[in-house]
Design a protein around this motif. Structure first.
Motif, PDB file in Angstrom:
ATOM      1  N   ALA A  48      48.013  37.835  32.799  1.00  0.00           N
ATOM      2  CA  ALA A  48      48.236  37.140  34.066  1.00  0.00           C
ATOM      3  C   ALA A  48      48.117  38.123  35.234  1.00  0.00           C
ATOM      4  O   ALA A  48      47.520  37.808  36.255  1.00  0.00           O
ATOM      5  CB  ALA A  48      49.612  36.478  34.067  1.00  0.00           C
ATOM      6  N   PHE A  75      45.254  36.706  37.322  1.00  0.00           N
ATOM      7  CA  PHE A  75      45.805  35.923  38.442  1.00  0.00           C
ATOM      8  C   PHE A  75      47.009  36.627  39.049  1.00  0.00           C
ATOM      9  O   PHE A  75      48.124  36.096  39.034  1.00  0.00           O
ATOM     10  CB  PHE A  75      46.224  34.526  37.961  1.00  0.00           C
ATOM     11  CG  PHE A  75      45.201  33.826  37.114  1.00  0.00           C
ATOM     12  CD1 PHE A  75      44.043  33.309  37.689  1.00  0.00           C
ATOM     13  CD2 PHE A  75      45.396  33.679  35.754  1.00  0.00           C
ATOM     14  CE1 PHE A  75      43.098  32.661  36.910  1.00  0.00           C
ATOM     15  CE2 PHE A  75      44.453  33.031  34.960  1.00  0.00           C
ATOM     16  CZ  PHE A  75      43.298  32.524  35.542  1.00  0.00           C
ATOM     17  N   GLN A  82      49.130  34.589  41.791  1.00  0.00           N
ATOM     18  CA  GLN A  82      49.935  33.481  41.277  1.00  0.00           C
ATOM     19  C   GLN A  82      51.091  33.987  40.414  1.00  0.00           C
ATOM     20  O   GLN A  82      52.207  33.483  40.495  1.00  0.00           O
ATOM     21  CB  GLN A  82      49.070  32.529  40.433  1.00  0.00           C
ATOM     22  CG  GLN A  82      48.046  31.745  41.227  1.00  0.00           C
ATOM     23  CD  GLN A  82      46.684  32.402  41.190  1.00  0.00           C
ATOM     24  OE1 GLN A  82      46.575  33.614  41.348  1.00  0.00           O
ATOM     25  NE2 GLN A  82      45.647  31.597  41.002  1.00  0.00           N
ATOM     26  N   ALA A  83      50.816  34.980  39.555  1.00  0.00           N
ATOM     27  CA  ALA A  83      51.840  35.447  38.620  1.00  0.00           C
ATOM     28  C   ALA A  83      53.061  35.967  39.357  1.00  0.00           C
ATOM     29  O   ALA A  83      54.184  35.854  38.888  1.00  0.00           O
ATOM     30  CB  ALA A  83      51.264  36.529  37.714  1.00  0.00           C
ATOM     31  N   GLU A  84      52.833  36.536  40.547  1.00  0.00           N
ATOM     32  CA  GLU A  84      53.953  37.106  41.301  1.00  0.00           C
ATOM     33  C   GLU A  84      54.606  36.098  42.230  1.00  0.00           C
ATOM     34  O   GLU A  84      55.478  36.438  43.025  1.00  0.00           O
ATOM     35  CB  GLU A  84      53.472  38.323  42.110  1.00  0.00           C
ATOM     36  CG  GLU A  84      53.133  39.548  41.250  1.00  0.00           C
ATOM     37  CD  GLU A  84      54.345  40.109  40.515  1.00  0.00           C
ATOM     38  OE1 GLU A  84      55.471  39.920  41.005  1.00  0.00           O
ATOM     39  OE2 GLU A  84      54.164  40.721  39.442  1.00  0.00           O
ATOM     40  N   GLY A  85      54.158  34.831  42.184  1.00  0.00           N
ATOM     41  CA  GLY A  85      54.839  33.801  42.960  1.00  0.00           C
ATOM     42  C   GLY A  85      54.086  33.344  44.201  1.00  0.00           C
ATOM     43  O   GLY A  85      54.680  32.740  45.081  1.00  0.00           O
ATOM     44  N   SER A  86      52.781  33.630  44.270  1.00  0.00           N
ATOM     45  CA  SER A  86      51.957  33.201  45.415  1.00  0.00           C
ATOM     46  C   SER A  86      52.662  33.526  46.730  1.00  0.00           C
ATOM     47  O   SER A  86      52.851  32.663  47.591  1.00  0.00           O
ATOM     48  CB  SER A  86      51.660  31.697  45.336  1.00  0.00           C
ATOM     49  OG  SER A  86      51.137  31.359  44.083  1.00  0.00           O
ATOM     50  N   LEU A  87      53.062  34.792  46.861  1.00  0.00           N
ATOM     51  CA  LEU A  87      53.851  35.192  48.027  1.00  0.00           C
ATOM     52  C   LEU A  87      52.985  35.281  49.281  1.00  0.00           C
ATOM     53  O   LEU A  87      51.820  35.672  49.229  1.00  0.00           O
ATOM     54  CB  LEU A  87      54.522  36.548  47.763  1.00  0.00           C
ATOM     55  CG  LEU A  87      55.451  36.565  46.549  1.00  0.00           C
ATOM     56  CD1 LEU A  87      55.987  37.973  46.303  1.00  0.00           C
ATOM     57  CD2 LEU A  87      56.596  35.580  46.726  1.00  0.00           C
TER      58      LEU A  87
END
Lengths: 195, 565
Positions: A31, A35, A38-43
């Motif tokens: 991930a 991605f 996205q994996a980190e929370g779409s910050l």
């Protein structure tokens, strides 16, 4: 009798390593590679600081901002703290519960007080609490309902705001999945950038 | 017409299109045949057998098989409990979650080993990342594999003639995990991340505005939670959380994934008993009940809450507005996507939610409750749904046999008194647990204090909790404050009964069936692949459910519905 103790213990150990360690670590690694955003929370970052996540709604209450849906999340002590993304939660009020009817009426009154000229029907998503308490979206109708108030508070033309909302409106995916929606945080960020 | 109906149709079409190829693949795996994954996973499989000291050809009788399955669950129970009681001192706990209370730990451990995933805690404020991935996710895999293994053993009971062995439990567990659950989860988890589902080991993120964003390795756990019909959310609000289910597409795919393996297993069943029509007949019966339930639930939720129209809020569908009953629902899914998920998750024994069922309309909430009470045989849990449905098939065969005066047989095996006793036990034990549990609860003042909504809905909350636990579903009317010793211990008991009180009779019956000779089909044999039999089967399922639960439902959702109109 063969008690099967060895296979039970060894297979439990093996399954734990396989599905409880190797699998999540492999997914995390891939991930990060494929991605990472996205994996980190779409910050969403601004000047190097995290200001939020694209997927997590925030509390907005100024007249010059678009408001999101009511949120029933609580703080660690059990007191209301809307959009608490460390403790997701819903109202769980039954449709027959008078507390729900009262809460909806109160929210309608607040919206009407904030914009006495908005006499049209209030879109239901704007006065009902979401399932997660973190719903990042409102319906396009709920955004449209707020345009006159935001326009007045900001001294902007309603037409310009309408175009902004339209640009931030996502249709159902592939035309049939889910509902049309507007991301409130992104809309407000775009609004703040207007001048 | 809302496009929710088109979404429903698309769902059914894609589900059927995927079920048959997956069913063919799973049949191969369970029969030990060569598949395209064997070049990669074959050595791993053999290595596992060596490690476990298992000879893969060694057959087990029904008792040894059932015992093996029970034993590994007991080991899991202990492991999850210990993890929860010691997580504060263990690694991967960036938020410093404390050790969990004993009653909650026992309830949660039981909940996850039984494929229930009833949760009276909120993941992001209670559990460390280690407990989630090494405790709960492992049980997600194992309890799903258990369901497939028991089903496989039961099918062997039907297909083997004058034999004693039902196969090897360890081999069946390894194969279903290695070739079915792991590869599917792997692909699905990565797809979910692409949609916005998070996967990391970071500490919670503090934004400049002061919001705290919960983090964690969510996607890997959510993939198996859906595919294994487990349903235990990484976060408190489960599939409603945007980090757990970000887009309408991730929502559609997750709804599909929770019915995928149960539907596919019907096709596998047809192949394994060498008569594919038998699998289609079961799928047809399940599909018919599912469509009926989905229609009622979707219609009820789209129509909305009659009491809110008078509050000057509009619930009418327009092009730009999610319509219907939106309390407890997310805009990106709408009432339609929420009703579809609620129907699917309770048809299967999944129990995850993407909207709060407590806030569903009375009829919209009745559908998931009834689907659980039917024993979750409409697709049902991975493996457990199909072996549950096969119990109803045998009852159906038996009743039809009595009506025409012939010895009842199913797939060439005579159905006799012992088999009927076991089928009745497997069907009635969970029903008894629901009714007795609910009755005891309403008589216990400390327990009724947990009810959060007034009137008939309060009773619905209690009835729902017991229906969910005893049928290993795990969804809830979430307003019920169930994190008390009464509910934690009581519902844990119901979950154990609902799992092992079904597995043991099913295995005992498999042990009885496997010894029987094959009776060739004769003139008096009732064919079990015809529309007539599908009708009989649907009738048996609905009648047993109706006779058992209509009085209770009348006091809850039905009374609430009538009071609102």
């Amino acid at each position: 009798m063969n008690l099967q103790l060895r296979p039970a213990l060894m297979s439990f150990l093996a399954f734990s390593l396989l599905t409880g360690v190797a699998y999540p670590l492999a997914i995390t690694g891939l991930a990060k590679l494929l991605f990472p955003h996205q994996a980190e929370g779409s910050l969403i970052r601004k000047d190097g600081r995290v200001i939020g996540s694209e997927w997590i709604g925030q509390s907005f209450s100024a007249p010059g901002e678009f408001w999101g849906r009511p949120s029933a999340t609580l703080d660690a002590a059990g007191k209301p703290l809307p959009y608490n993304a460390a403790n997701s939660g819903a109202s769980n009020l039954a449709p027959s519960n008078p507390v729900l009817w009262g809460a909806v009426q109160e929210r309608v009154a607040v919206l009407r007080a904030a914009d006495p000229l908005a006499t049209g029907p209030v879109p239901v998503d704007l006065v009902t609490a979401s399932g997660s308490g973190l719903d990042p979206h409102i319906s396009p109708a709920a955004a449209e309902f707020q345009i006159p108030r935001v326009a007045r508070a900001r001294g902007l033309e309603a037409g310009r705001l309408r175009a902004l909302v339209a640009a931030h409106t996502e249709p159902p995916q592939f035309g049939i999945l889910g509902e049309p929606r507007v991301n409130v945080l992104k809309l407000n960020l775009a609004l703040a950038a207007q001048r | 017409m809302s496009h929710a109906w088109i979404q429903n149709l698309a769902f059914l079409a894609v589900l059927l299109a995927l079920a048959f190829p997956l069913g063919a693949y799973m049949a191969k795996v369970l029969e030990g045949e060569w598949t395209f994954l064997h070049p990669v996973l074959g050595p791993v499989e053999r290595g596992l057998y060596r490690l476990m000291g298992v000879r893969s050809q060694e057959d087990m009788g029904w008792k040894a098989y059932a015992w093996s399955i029970t034993l590994i669950k007991l080991v899991g129970l202990g492991a999850v409990f210990l993890l929860m009681k010691t997580q504060a001192a263990l690694p991967l706990n960036p938020e410093g979650m404390g050790n969990v209370a004993t009653d909650l730990s026992i309830n949660t451990a039981v909940s996850f080993i039984t494929n229930t995933n009833w949760q009276t805690y909120s993941g992001e404020s209670t559990l460390s990342y280690l407990t989630q991935m090494l405790g709960l996710a492992v049980q997600n895999f194992l309890s799903a594999a258990t369901g497939i293994a028991v089903l496989t053993a039961f099918i062997r009971g039907l297909t083997r003639r004058s034999a004693a062995g039902l196969g090897n439990a360890w081999v069946d567990l390894v194969r279903s995990t290695l070739y079915i659950l792991l590869p599917l989860s792997f692909v699905f988890a990565l797809f979910l991340v692409s949609q916005g589902v998070i996967q990391n080991f970071s500490a919670y993120v503090r934004t400049s505005g002061g919001q705290v964003l919960a983090m964690g390795p969510a996607a890997s756990q959510i993939a198996i939670k859906m595919l294994g019909t487990n349903g235990g959310g990484f976060f408190g609000v489960n599939g409603a959380h945007p980090f757990e289910n970000s887009t309408p597409l991730s929502n559609f795919a997750q709804t599909l994934s929770l019915l995928l393996i149960p539907a596919g297993l019907c096709a596998s069943f047809g192949r394994m008993v060498k008569d594919r029509r038998q699998g289609w007949a079961l799928l047809a019966a399940m599909g018919a009940i599912f469509v009926l339930a989905l229609t009622v639930c979707t219609q009820a939720e789209l129509r909305g809450n009659p009491r809110l129209s008078s509050a000057a809020a509009t619930q009418a569908a327009t092009l730009s507005q999610a319509s219907g009953n939106m309390e407890g629902k997310e805009v990106r899914f709408g009432a339609g996507g929420s009703a579809l998920w609620a129907t699917a998750t309770t048809a299967a024994s999944n129990g995850s939610v993407n909207a709060m069922l407590d806030s569903f309309t009375p009829l919209g909430g009745l559908v998931p409750m009834l689907l659980m009470q039917l024993g979750e045989v409409v697709f049902g849990g991975v493996g457990s749904g199909l072996y549950g449905m096969l119990m109803f098939v045998l009852v159906g065969v038996f009743i039809s046999g009595l009506m025409v005066g012939r010895t009842p047989e199913y797939l060439g095996k005579k159905v006799e008194a012992f088999d009927m006793k076991m089928a009745s036990l497997a069907i009635l034990l969970p029903c008894a647990a629901v009714l007795i549990g609910s009755a005891v609860t309403v008589l216990t003042p400390a327990a009724t204090a947990s009810v959060s909504n007034p009137g008939p809905h309060g009773f619905s909350q209690i009835l729902y909790a017991w229906s969910s636990a005893a049928n290993n579903n795990g969804s809830s009317f979430g307003g019920l404050a169930a994190n008390t010793p009464f509910y934690n211990y009581g519902l844990a008991t119901a979950m154990l009964l609902g799992r092992f009180g079904v597995i043991w009779p099913v295995m005992a019956m498999a042990g009885s069936l496997v010894q029987k000779k094959h009776t060739p089909e004769g003139l008096g044999t009732l064919p079990t692949h015809t529309p007539l039999f599908v009708g009989v089967l649907i009738g048996v399922v609905l009648l047993v459910g109706a006779l058992t639960f209509i009085p209770a439902l009348a006091l809850g959702p039905i009374a609430e519905h009538l009071s609102m109109h």
